[in-house]
Design an enzyme around this catalytic site. Structure first.
Site, PDB file in Angstrom:
ATOM      1  N   LEU A   1       0.829  -1.203   0.000  1.00  0.00           N
ATOM      2  CA  LEU A   1       0.000   0.000   0.000  1.00  0.00           C
ATOM      3  C   LEU A   1       0.863   1.253   0.000  1.00  0.00           C
ATOM      4  O   LEU A   1       0.642   2.188   0.771  1.00  0.00           O
ATOM      5  CB  LEU A   1      -0.939  -0.004   1.224  1.00  0.00           C
ATOM      6  CG  LEU A   1      -1.963  -1.145   1.260  1.00  0.00           C
ATOM      7  CD1 LEU A   1      -2.672  -1.182   2.619  1.00  0.00           C
ATOM      8  CD2 LEU A   1      -2.985  -0.990   0.133  1.00  0.00           C
TER       9      LEU A   1
ATOM     10  N   MET B   1       1.730   3.759  -5.150  1.00  0.00           N
ATOM     11  CA  MET B   1       0.950   3.157  -6.222  1.00  0.00           C
ATOM     12  C   MET B   1      -0.141   2.241  -5.666  1.00  0.00           C
ATOM     13  O   MET B   1      -1.298   2.292  -6.094  1.00  0.00           O
ATOM     14  CB  MET B   1       1.863   2.363  -7.158  1.00  0.00           C
ATOM     15  CG  MET B   1       2.939   3.186  -7.838  1.00  0.00           C
ATOM     16  SD  MET B   1       2.286   4.279  -9.106  1.00  0.00           S
ATOM     17  CE  MET B   1       1.916   3.094 -10.403  1.00  0.00           C
ATOM     18  N   GLY B   2       0.216   1.404  -4.720  1.00  0.00           N
ATOM     19  CA  GLY B   2      -0.723   0.422  -4.196  1.00  0.00           C
ATOM     20  C   GLY B   2      -1.934   1.040  -3.531  1.00  0.00           C
ATOM     21  O   GLY B   2      -3.063   0.561  -3.692  1.00  0.00           O
TER      22      GLY B   2
ATOM     23  N   SER C   1       2.095   1.885 -15.645  1.00  0.00           N
ATOM     24  CA  SER C   1       2.651   3.206 -15.901  1.00  0.00           C
ATOM     25  C   SER C   1       1.608   4.269 -15.610  1.00  0.00           C
ATOM     26  O   SER C   1       0.412   4.049 -15.788  1.00  0.00           O
ATOM     27  CB  SER C   1       3.116   3.321 -17.356  1.00  0.00           C
ATOM     28  OG  SER C   1       3.689   4.596 -17.595  1.00  0.00           O
TER      29      SER C   1
ATOM     30  N   GLY D   1       2.344   6.566 -12.756  1.00  0.00           N
ATOM     31  CA  GLY D   1       2.657   7.129 -11.456  1.00  0.00           C
ATOM     32  C   GLY D   1       1.492   7.051 -10.491  1.00  0.00           C
ATOM     33  O   GLY D   1       0.454   6.445 -10.772  1.00  0.00           O
TER      34      GLY D   1
ATOM     35  N   LYS E   1       7.192  -2.912 -20.013  1.00  0.00           N
ATOM     36  CA  LYS E   1       7.285  -1.786 -19.074  1.00  0.00           C
ATOM     37  C   LYS E   1       8.737  -1.372 -18.861  1.00  0.00           C
ATOM     38  O   LYS E   1       9.050  -0.176 -18.722  1.00  0.00           O
ATOM     39  CB  LYS E   1       6.646  -2.168 -17.742  1.00  0.00           C
ATOM     40  CG  LYS E   1       6.744  -1.091 -16.648  1.00  0.00           C
ATOM     41  CD  LYS E   1       6.160   0.241 -17.099  1.00  0.00           C
ATOM     42  CE  LYS E   1       5.937   1.214 -15.952  1.00  0.00           C
ATOM     43  NZ  LYS E   1       7.112   1.582 -15.198  1.00  0.00           N
TER      44      LYS E   1
ATOM     45  N   HIS F   1       9.659   0.662 -21.791  1.00  0.00           N
ATOM     46  CA  HIS F   1       8.982   1.947 -21.630  1.00  0.00           C
ATOM     47  C   HIS F   1       9.820   2.889 -20.770  1.00  0.00           C
ATOM     48  O   HIS F   1      10.026   4.058 -21.098  1.00  0.00           O
ATOM     49  CB  HIS F   1       7.607   1.719 -20.990  1.00  0.00           C
ATOM     50  CG  HIS F   1       6.970   2.943 -20.399  1.00  0.00           C
ATOM     51  ND1 HIS F   1       7.334   3.446 -19.165  1.00  0.00           N
ATOM     52  CD2 HIS F   1       6.002   3.770 -20.871  1.00  0.00           C
ATOM     53  CE1 HIS F   1       6.622   4.536 -18.907  1.00  0.00           C
ATOM     54  NE2 HIS F   1       5.806   4.740 -19.920  1.00  0.00           N
ATOM     55  N   ASN F   2      10.318   2.379 -19.641  1.00  0.00           N
ATOM     56  CA  ASN F   2      11.099   3.228 -18.750  1.00  0.00           C
ATOM     57  C   ASN F   2      12.437   3.607 -19.366  1.00  0.00           C
ATOM     58  O   ASN F   2      12.940   4.713 -19.132  1.00  0.00           O
ATOM     59  CB  ASN F   2      11.295   2.538 -17.404  1.00  0.00           C
ATOM     60  CG  ASN F   2      10.056   2.641 -16.534  1.00  0.00           C
ATOM     61  OD1 ASN F   2       8.937   2.652 -17.038  1.00  0.00           O
ATOM     62  ND2 ASN F   2      10.242   2.705 -15.229  1.00  0.00           N
TER      63      ASN F   2
ATOM     64  N   GLU G   1      11.657   6.367 -21.611  1.00  0.00           N
ATOM     65  CA  GLU G   1      11.393   7.522 -20.749  1.00  0.00           C
ATOM     66  C   GLU G   1      12.701   8.203 -20.351  1.00  0.00           C
ATOM     67  O   GLU G   1      12.795   9.441 -20.341  1.00  0.00           O
ATOM     68  CB  GLU G   1      10.631   7.035 -19.523  1.00  0.00           C
ATOM     69  CG  GLU G   1      10.366   8.053 -18.445  1.00  0.00           C
ATOM     70  CD  GLU G   1       9.824   7.363 -17.215  1.00  0.00           C
ATOM     71  OE1 GLU G   1      10.509   7.380 -16.178  1.00  0.00           O
ATOM     72  OE2 GLU G   1       8.714   6.792 -17.282  1.00  0.00           O
ATOM     73  N   TYR G   2      13.729   7.414 -20.027  1.00  0.00           N
ATOM     74  CA  TYR G   2      15.033   7.986 -19.679  1.00  0.00           C
ATOM     75  C   TYR G   2      15.530   8.882 -20.802  1.00  0.00           C
ATOM     76  O   TYR G   2      15.980  10.005 -20.578  1.00  0.00           O
ATOM     77  CB  TYR G   2      16.062   6.872 -19.458  1.00  0.00           C
ATOM     78  CG  TYR G   2      16.119   6.277 -18.070  1.00  0.00           C
ATOM     79  CD1 TYR G   2      14.960   5.951 -17.365  1.00  0.00           C
ATOM     80  CD2 TYR G   2      17.338   5.996 -17.479  1.00  0.00           C
ATOM     81  CE1 TYR G   2      15.028   5.383 -16.114  1.00  0.00           C
ATOM     82  CE2 TYR G   2      17.418   5.428 -16.214  1.00  0.00           C
ATOM     83  CZ  TYR G   2      16.255   5.121 -15.537  1.00  0.00           C
ATOM     84  OH  TYR G   2      16.318   4.557 -14.290  1.00  0.00           O
TER      85      TYR G   2
END
Length: 300
Positions: free
Chosen positions: A8, A11-12, A120, A122, A170, A173-174, A177-178
């Site tokens: 939790l 994100m959780g 993805s 955030g 994913k 994807h990151n 993103e970098y």
């Protein structure tokens, strides 16, 4: 539908709240008593241990993990003996895809379904609708498609392929993103140093409307300038990296695919620890905007 939710954090918690709004019955566990209490206050059931969470779900169980990748094996080792054949475990964290493939194979021998979901968007996406990249057995995807649809932004989920594919997509994807963040940082650093005395906030605003590079990242930079000023004086020029950029570079080398942009952006983050810069401040400000990362400047 009832499911167990483990983890939790930023994100959780957002995903748990979204599930409750979508009328799911959620039994939640986190090590933090404060986080569990917040989830319970929102309408979730609270489990004080992993064992209590598993025992509180009817078979076939559905359990979503949202924990740091280094903790996944520890969680699985604690719950694996408590699960039954036909139960399903979903890893929604950013795990290395090869580890995901291994875990799927291990659980398959025990008759337990395992799925990997790259998430993805955030904390805001987790709360309001994320982008979900799903890997695993296609039949498992189809059985749980309503769950993925309910957690995602409109048209923001899809089946990527066999076990590990979700985390692989994913990861890349990151890596992308970098490179994108690095290019934005370099571009705005060039403009800041020019003789034109540019209003970078206005530049970011214009870039955000109708240009080829219009994007969430440019929007976030505009927001960061409005909040923190163009000098980004309180933002660190040292940029952390979460691991997935490195994993992408390693995968590119294994596949003999040149990735100079992603590789150089990763190296920049490593070098920035000793050489902070305005480029690093821009990248850090972006990380703060979309991921809530702490980027407050210490002595540099």
């Amino acid at each position: 539908m009832k499911l167990g939710y483990i983890g939790l954090g930023k994100m959780g918690m957002g995903m748990t709240l979204r599930l409750l709004e979508k009328r799911y019955e959620v039994l939640a566990y986190a090590r933090s008593e404060e986080s569990r209490a917040r989830a319970v206050e929102a309408g979730a059931g609270g489990a004080s241990s992993l064992g209590e969470l598993v025992s509180g779900l009817k078979t076939p169980r559905l359990i979503w993990l949202m924990v740091p990748y280094k903790a996944v094996d520890d969680v699985l080792s604690e719950i694996i003996s408590l699960l039954d054949k036909g139960d399903t475990v979903i890893d929604g964290g950013n795990s290395p895809y090869k580890e995901t493939v291994r875990r799927a194979e291990d659980l398959k021998h025990k008759g337990i379904n395992f799925m990997d979901v790259g998430v993805s968007g955030g904390p805001s996406g987790a709360r309001n609708g994320a982008s979900l990249m799903v890997g695993g057995d296609k039949n498992d995807f189809e059985k749980n498609e309503n769950l993925f649809r309910d957690l995602s932004v409109e048209n923001g989920y899809g089946y990527m392929g066999d076990h590990g594919a979700g985390h692989f997509v994913k990861m890349v994807h990151n890596g992308i993103e970098y490179g994108m963040m690095q290019a934005i940082g370099e571009g705005f650093a060039i403009m800041k140093k020019s003789d034109f005395n540019l209003d970078l906030t206005k530049v970011a605003e214009v870039y955000s409307h109708g240009t080829v590079i219009e994007s969430s990242l440019i929007n976030w930079l505009h927001k960061a300038y409005l909040e923190k000023g163009e000098d980004l004086g309180e933002v660190s020029g040292r940029v952390s990296h979460s691991g997935e950029g490195l994993w992408t570079v390693e995968a590119a080398k294994e596949l003999s695919v040149p990735a100079p942009v992603i590789e150089s952006s990763l190296q920049f983050r490593i070098d920035s620890q000793e050489n902070p810069s305005y480029v690093g401040q821009v990248v850090s400000a972006l990380r703060n905007q979309f991921g809530g990362h702490d980027v407050k400047k210490n002595k540099e």
